[in-house]
Enzyme design. Structure first.
Site, short mmCIF file in Angstrom:
data_model
loop_
_atom_site.label_atom_id
_atom_site.label_comp_id
_atom_site.label_asym_id
_atom_site.label_seq_id
_atom_site.Cartn_x
_atom_site.Cartn_y
_atom_site.Cartn_z
N ASP A 77 -14.48 39.09 21.26
CA ASP A 77 -13.36 39.96 21.64
C ASP A 77 -13.82 41.12 22.52
OD1 ASP A 77 -12.19 38.23 19.92
OD2 ASP A 77 -11.69 39.70 18.39
N GLU B 227 -12.85 28.52 18.29
CA GLU B 227 -12.46 29.52 17.27
C GLU B 227 -13.44 29.51 16.11
OE1 GLU B 227 -10.65 32.19 18.01
OE2 GLU B 227 -8.98 30.87 18.52
C1 GLA Z 1 -11.75 37.47 15.39
C2 GLA Z 1 -13.17 38.02 15.63
C3 GLA Z 1 -13.91 37.20 16.69
C4 GLA Z 1 -13.86 35.71 16.38
C5 GLA Z 1 -12.41 35.27 16.07
C6 GLA Z 1 -12.35 33.85 15.60
O1 GLA Z 1 -10.99 37.66 16.55
O2 GLA Z 1 -13.12 39.37 16.03
O3 GLA Z 1 -15.25 37.65 16.78
O4 GLA Z 1 -14.72 35.38 15.33
O5 GLA Z 1 -11.81 36.09 15.07
O6 GLA Z 1 -12.73 32.98 16.61
#
Ligand code: GLA
Length: 389
Positions: free
Chosen positions: A175, A37
């Site tokens: 994501d 994360e």
């Molecule tokens: C959000 C962002 C991702 C990532 C997460 C944390 O989902 O869109 O790119 O940085 O937070 O891991």
């Protein structure tokens, strides 16, 4: 709502809104991150999987200058000009689609105006990448409309750019990448620097991925995300590395005096989380579930104490799950996604799913007066075309 039902409903609604059947229907999944994360924008490692929750879009071109988007969940319609170029505007969810259209226009692709209906069974703002799923579904529709299929990585970057430019969130690539490249029965170990993936099989029928939505969304989240990213960049500069991916805990310790304590803690999270992610992928491959659980717990503690992106409700769910423990069927659990609310992900023994769900439900309501939403998901495939005629 089942996938088929969603597709039928979206199609039917399109017919009601626009007077004819949609020419195309596409779907893009959300994701849950098992571990890794706040590492993606540090060129690091993440271990997400796509989930069986989707944004579905039904669409067709029109002969006007205007795009009309109807989104079922907020029950709102957005109408905007597509020429000469698309600008950000209201309602705010439309910016994810506007940004993707702008990305296509920037690369010189000619787009007709179109009508679309957007349906979803993915909780909005729950840390399950609903915005990325909307961007990826929109990009998949635009690929059909232009007759040009993008390279998957180029497509992920275009969607990420839409989020940067039109939603103002400087997110990483995890994501959008997962929503495009998700693979059935597999998590993806993604190297965010080389953008290569190693599929990690999650096929053991005795292990279930449980997602516990706290139904909390804290407003400060977006500014805090950008702040974290800037702190990581500061740490990388002081450590003289291109990104925190290249730093070690020893080098960080040696530079302690040159770093503000808060920046030190942020970097400590990222550097240790990268290592945990690689170890977790290996532990899953070796079916060493006890180790996976330990790594998930350590990840949560680091996000809570060093990265400071958890919140009391997420901590509560994790604590209750940890109390149930391996003997009660909980293998591991941690907050997932950007944080400040949203979801906890837990790996649990399949035979104990119902009992754990009940326990978490009751404990969460008792302590917070709120309802959690709990569901399980198999790892799903990435974005797909449901209808093209
Ligand atoms: C959000 C962002 C991702 C990532 C997460 C944390 O989902 O869109 O790119 O940085 O937070 O891991």
């Amino acid at each position: 709502m089942s996938f088929d039902l969603m597709m039928d409903r979206t199609s039917e609604l399109f017919r009601r809104c626009f007077g004819h059947a949609p020419r195309w229907i596409v779907a893009a999944p959300g994701r849950v991150n098992l571990i890794g994360e706040h590492t993606d924008y540090n060129d690091g490692f993440v271990l997400p999987m796509a989930i069986e929750r989707y944004i579905v879009i039904a669409g067709d071109t029109n002969t006007k200058r205007e795009v009309t988007l109807h989104s079922v969940t907020p029950g709102e319609t957005a109408t905007f000009n597509i020429r000469p170029k698309v600008e950000p505007g209201a309602p705010s969810w439309s910016n994810y689609v506007r940004g993707v259209i702008a990305g296509f226009q920037k690369s010189g692709k000619k787009l007709p105006a179109f009508d679309a209906v957007i349906e979803s069974n993915l909780p909005y703002g729950g840390g399950l990448a609903s915005s990325a799923a909307l961007e990826v579904a929109a990009a998949t529709l635009l690929e059909l409309m232009t007759g040009q299929t993008l390279d998957p990585i180029e497509k992920a970057v275009l969607c990420q750019q839409a989020e940067h430019d039109f939603a103002g969130v400087p997110c990483g690539i995890m994501d959008q990448f997962t929503s495009i490249l998700g693979r059935e029965n597999h998590a993806l170990l993604l190297d965010c620097r080389s953008r290569t993936t190693t599929p990690v099989a999650l096929t053991n029928p005795d292990v279930t991925v449980l997602i516990i939505n706290t139904n909390i969304r804290h407003k400060l989240a977006e500014g805090e995300y950008a702040k974290r990213r800037a702190q990581c960049e500061t740490a990388a500069r002081v450590l003289q590395v291109a990104a925190l991916r290249d730093a070690t805990l020893e080098a960080l310790e040696a530079a302690r005096k040159q770093l503000e304590p808060v920046v030190f803690r942020r970097a400590h999270h990222v550097i240790s989380e990268n290592e945990r992610t690689l170890q977790a992928a290996r532990a899953i491959q070796a079916s060493d579930w006890t180790r996976v659980g330990q790594l998930m717990s350590a990840s949560h503690a680091s996000l809570r104490d060093n990265y400071e992106v958890s919140c009391p409700e997420l901590d509560l769910v994790v604590e209750v799950a940890q109390q149930i423990g391996e003997a009660g069927g909980v293998i591991g659990c941690r907050m997932t996604g950007g944080g400040f609310g949203g979801c906890v992900v837990s790996l649990v023994k399949t035979g104990a799913v119902q009992r754990i769900t009940r326990n978490l439900d009751v404990a969460y309501e008792k302590k917070t007066g709120r309802q959690a939403s709990i569901f399980s998901s198999r790892p799903a495939a990435g974005a797909r075309i449901l209808k093209s005629s």
